[in-house]
Design an enzyme around this catalytic site. Structure first.
Site, PDB file in Angstrom:
ATOM      1  N   CYS A   1       0.838  -1.201   0.000  1.00  0.00           N
ATOM      2  CA  CYS A   1       0.000   0.000   0.000  1.00  0.00           C
ATOM      3  C   CYS A   1       0.881   1.262   0.000  1.00  0.00           C
ATOM      4  O   CYS A   1       1.509   1.570  -1.000  1.00  0.00           O
ATOM      5  CB  CYS A   1      -0.973  -0.040   1.173  1.00  0.00           C
ATOM      6  SG  CYS A   1      -2.453   0.966   0.914  1.00  0.00           S
TER       7      CYS A   1
ATOM      8  N   GLU B   1      -1.905  -9.088   4.234  1.00  0.00           N
ATOM      9  CA  GLU B   1      -1.794  -9.594   5.606  1.00  0.00           C
ATOM     10  C   GLU B   1      -3.134  -9.794   6.294  1.00  0.00           C
ATOM     11  O   GLU B   1      -3.216 -10.531   7.282  1.00  0.00           O
ATOM     12  CB  GLU B   1      -0.918  -8.656   6.446  1.00  0.00           C
ATOM     13  CG  GLU B   1      -1.521  -7.296   6.750  1.00  0.00           C
ATOM     14  CD  GLU B   1      -1.289  -6.252   5.672  1.00  0.00           C
ATOM     15  OE1 GLU B   1      -1.439  -5.058   5.963  1.00  0.00           O
ATOM     16  OE2 GLU B   1      -0.954  -6.644   4.532  1.00  0.00           O
TER      17      GLU B   1
ATOM     18  N   HIS C   1      -3.742  -5.138   0.896  1.00  0.00           N
ATOM     19  CA  HIS C   1      -3.179  -5.636   2.157  1.00  0.00           C
ATOM     20  C   HIS C   1      -3.251  -7.161   2.191  1.00  0.00           C
ATOM     21  O   HIS C   1      -4.266  -7.727   2.609  1.00  0.00           O
ATOM     22  CB  HIS C   1      -3.930  -5.038   3.343  1.00  0.00           C
ATOM     23  CG  HIS C   1      -3.657  -3.587   3.557  1.00  0.00           C
ATOM     24  ND1 HIS C   1      -2.572  -3.132   4.272  1.00  0.00           N
ATOM     25  CD2 HIS C   1      -4.313  -2.483   3.116  1.00  0.00           C
ATOM     26  CE1 HIS C   1      -2.578  -1.805   4.288  1.00  0.00           C
ATOM     27  NE2 HIS C   1      -3.618  -1.388   3.590  1.00  0.00           N
TER      28      HIS C   1
END
Length: 528
Positions: free
Chosen positions: A90, A180, A178
Site C-alpha cells: 500500500c 496480511e 493488504h
C-alpha cells in the site's frame, strides 16, 4: 521493539519498516506463520543498520500518509542499493514508486476501500498460486500514475491499474492491497512467495527454537540473581512462570497480588492450580482495600491504569524487601501490549508520531519512572497465539492455555466510573453469568473474549410492578486471531436471551443488558 537487544540475539530474516499502519504487526505475524522470524522497525532505520542486521528481505508497511505530502515519512533512499528484496504494501508500494522515479497522485473519484477482485496478469514470482479473481483488501486514496523504469504491472483491479508491480531484476515488488489481513483470500500465498521463493528464507522460527533461545537469554540476563514474577493466572503469566521455572528453577519467586479486581473465584482457583497441581510456590498478597482506596474518586481510564500499574510495583517492592532481595521483575508483556502503548515511529523532523497511541498498557505505560527492578520480559516479541503454542509445549494444561485474555487492571477498567465494592460485586456476578452461559453453549473456545462492562449511568425499569432505577450491563463478545483486530461475535439469540434474563434476575442493581456490536477498529476490545 525496534532494536536487536530487546529481541534477543536472533537476527530477523524479514524486517518490516513501519510507516504508521495499524497492520504492521499483523504483517509480522503472517510472516511468522511461515516459520520465519520477522521484526518490526521504524521507517527511520538507516540502510547501514539494515546492512548490519543482514535480513533476507524487507517489507515496507502501509500508512496513513500520502507520499507526496510535505511531511510524508520516507525511508533511507540507500535501502534501494542494499541488494535485498523489498516488498512494498500500500503506502510502501507508493513510496517505492515515488523514490525510484515513478509518480503517485490522489485517486480522484476512484479511491478504493474494502474487498476487490484481483486480476492477475503475470503469475510469476510474487503471484505464484494467487488465483486471478481472488479477493484482496483495498484501503487507499492514492494511485500510481507512472511506474519507475524497470517496473512492470503484475495485476490490476477495476479501479487500480497497477494493483501489483515488480522490478524482477532488482527484486522490488509492490502491492496496492493488504495481503496480511484475513479478508485477502490469497494473501498468505503471496507472503509465502516473497518470504520463501524470492528471499530464500528457511523455516526456523519454531516454538521449540523460541523456548531454547528464551531460556538461554533469561539465563544470560539473570545469571545467579533472583526473579520476582507478577503472576495473574492468565495464559501469559502462567506460560512465563513455566518458562522461568525451566530456565532458572528456584531463583524464581511467584507472587500473586490480589488487588480486588479479579473475576469471581479466580484468586482461589489460581492458588490451588499452581500450589496443588504443579507445586509452584506462590506468595499470596491480599491488597484489595489498598488498591480500591487508591482509585477513590478516579474515573479517567488512563489514570486508573497508571495508578494500578504504579501500585502494583510499590507492592512488589515492599514484598521483595520482605522476601528478597530480588533484582529482576518478570512480566508477561506481549508484542501487542507494546504496540498499543506507544508509536515507535517518531518523525525526526517534526517530533510527531506517525502511528497514533491507542492507550497505555498496564505493563508498559503504567510503570513508574523510579522503578527499582530490572525487567525480564521474554514473551514481549510474541503474539497471543504464539504464547499459547509455547505454553502447550511447556506442559501448561488446556484450561489455562485457552483461557480468555483478561486485562492486568482487571474489572477496574470494566467499570466506567469510580470503583467501589458494590460495583465490583455487581460486575463480578454479571461476568460470571456471561462466562457460564457461553461455556454451557459450547462456544467458549470459539470466542476470543467474552465479558461484561458496567456503565456509569442508570436506566428506568419495571420489576414486580415496581419502578427500578439501576445500572445497565454491556455484553462484549469478540472473535479474533491475535487481538490486533477483532469482530463482534454473532451469538445465537437464544443464548443472548438466557444471559440477559439471568443477569437482570440474579444480579442486584442491574435492570438492563445491552450488546456491543463494534469491531476493532474502530473500537478497542476493552472499553477502557
Amino acid at each position: 521493539m525496534s532494536n536487536s537487544q530487546s529481541e534477543g540475539k536472533r537476527q530477523p530474516a524479514i524486517v518490516i519498516l513501519d510507516f504508521g499502519s495499524q497492520y504492521s504487526e499483523l504483517i509480522a505475524r503472517r510472516v511468522r506463520e511461515t516459520e520465519v522470524y520477522s521484526l518490526v522497525m521504524s521507517y527511520c532505520t538507516s540502510a547501514d543498520e539494515l546492512r548490519q542486521l543482514a535480513p533476507k528481505g524487507i517489507i515496507l508497511s502501509g500508512g496513513p500518509s500520502s507520499v507526496y505530502a510535505e511531511r510524508a515519512p520516507l525511508c533511507d533512499p540507500n535501502i534501494w542499493d542494499l541488494g535485498i528484496p523489498v516488498l512494498g504494501v500500500c503506502y510502501g508500494m507508493q513510496l517505492m514508486v515515488q523514490q525510484l522515479g515513478g509518480r503517485v497522485e490522489a485517486a480522484i473519484g476512484k479511491a478504493e476501500y474494502g474487498k476487490a477482485p484481483l486480476q492477475v496478469e503475470d503469475p510469476r514470482d510474487l503471484l505464484t498460486n494467487v488465483e486471478s479473481g481472488s479477493t484482496m483488501w483495498m484501503s487507499h486514496g492514492d494511485v500510481v500514475r507512472d511506474l519507475p523504469e524497470g517496473f512492470v504491472r503484475l495485476a490490476h483491479t477495476a479501479n487500480t491499474p497497477d494493483a501489483a508491480v515488480a522490478d524482477h531484476n532488482r527484486q522490488f515488488y509492490g502491492v496496492q492491497f493488504h495481503p496480511e489481513v484475513v479478508h485477502s483470500s490469497h494473501g498468505i500465498a503471496l507472503i509465502r512467495n516473497f518470504v520463501y521463493h524470492i528471499c530464500g528464507c528457511e523455516p526456523n522460527w519454531t516454538t521449540t527454537a523460541f523456548i531454547e533461545e528464551a531460556i538461554a537469554q533469561v539465563q544470560a540476563q539473570v545469571g545467579q540473581k533472583r526473579v520476582l514474577l507478577a503472576l495473574s493466572g492468565g495464559v501469559d503469566s502462567s506460560t512465563l512462570a513455566f518458562l522461568l521455572k525451566k530456565a532458572i528453577g528456584d531463583q524464581l519467586t511467584c507472587m500473586f497480588i490480589d488487588q480486588g479486581f479479579m473475576r469471581k473465584g479466580e484468586p482461589e482457583f489460581l492458588m490451588d492450580f499452581f500450589d496443588q497441581k504443579f507445586h509452584i510456590n506462590v506468595e499470596y498478597i491480599n491488597a484489595r482495600q489498598r488498591f480500591i482506596s487508591k482509585l477513590k474518586g478516579i474515573i479517567d481510564p488512563e489514570e486508573k491504569r497508571k495508578i494500578i500499574g504504579t501500585e502494583f510495583i510499590r507492592v512488589f517492592e515492599e514484598e521483595s524487601n520482605r522476601l528478597g532481595p530480588f533484582d529482576y521483575l518478570a512480566q508477561g508483556t506481549l508484542y501487542p501490549d507494546v504496540i498499543e502503548s506507544s508509536g515507535t515511529n517518531i518523525d525526526p523532523k517534526t517530533g510527531e508520531r506517525v502511528a497514533v497511541k491507542i492507550k497505555s498498557h498496564h505493563n508498559v505505560g503504567g510503570l513508574p519512572k523510579d522503578l527499582q527492578f530490572k525487567l525480564v520480559e521474554p514473551l514481549r516479541r510474541l503474539f497471543k497465539d504464539e504464547v499459547r503454542k509455547v505454553g502447550r509445549a511447556l506442559g501448561l494444561p488446556e484450561e489455562i492455555v485457552r483461557r480468555h485474555p483478561f486485562p492486568g487492571p482487571g474489572l477496574a477498567i470494566r467499570i466506567l466510573d469510580e470503583v467501589n465494592d458494590e460495583k465490583l460485586n455487581c460486575l463480578r456476578d454479571a461476568d460470571l453469568i456471561v462466562r457460564e452461559e457461553i461455556r454451557e453453549a459450547g462456544l467458549y473456545h470459539e470466542i476470543w473474549q467474552a465479558f461484561a462492562v458496567l456503565l456509569p449511568v442508570r436506566s428506568v425499569g419495571v420489576m414486580g410492578d415496581k419502578r427500578t432505577y439501576a445500572w445497565p450491563i454491556v455484553l462484549r463478545c469478540v472473535s479474533s486471531e491475535d487481538g490486533m483486530t477483532a469482530d463482534w461475535s454473532r451469538l445465537p439469540h437464544e443464548l443472548l436471551e438466557r444471559i440477559s434474563n439471568r443477569i437482570v434476575n440474579e444480579v442486584r442493581g442491574v435492570n438492563r443488558v445491552v450488546l456491543d456490536i463494534t469491531s476493532k477498529p474502530p473500537g478497542t476490545i476493552e472499553w477502557e
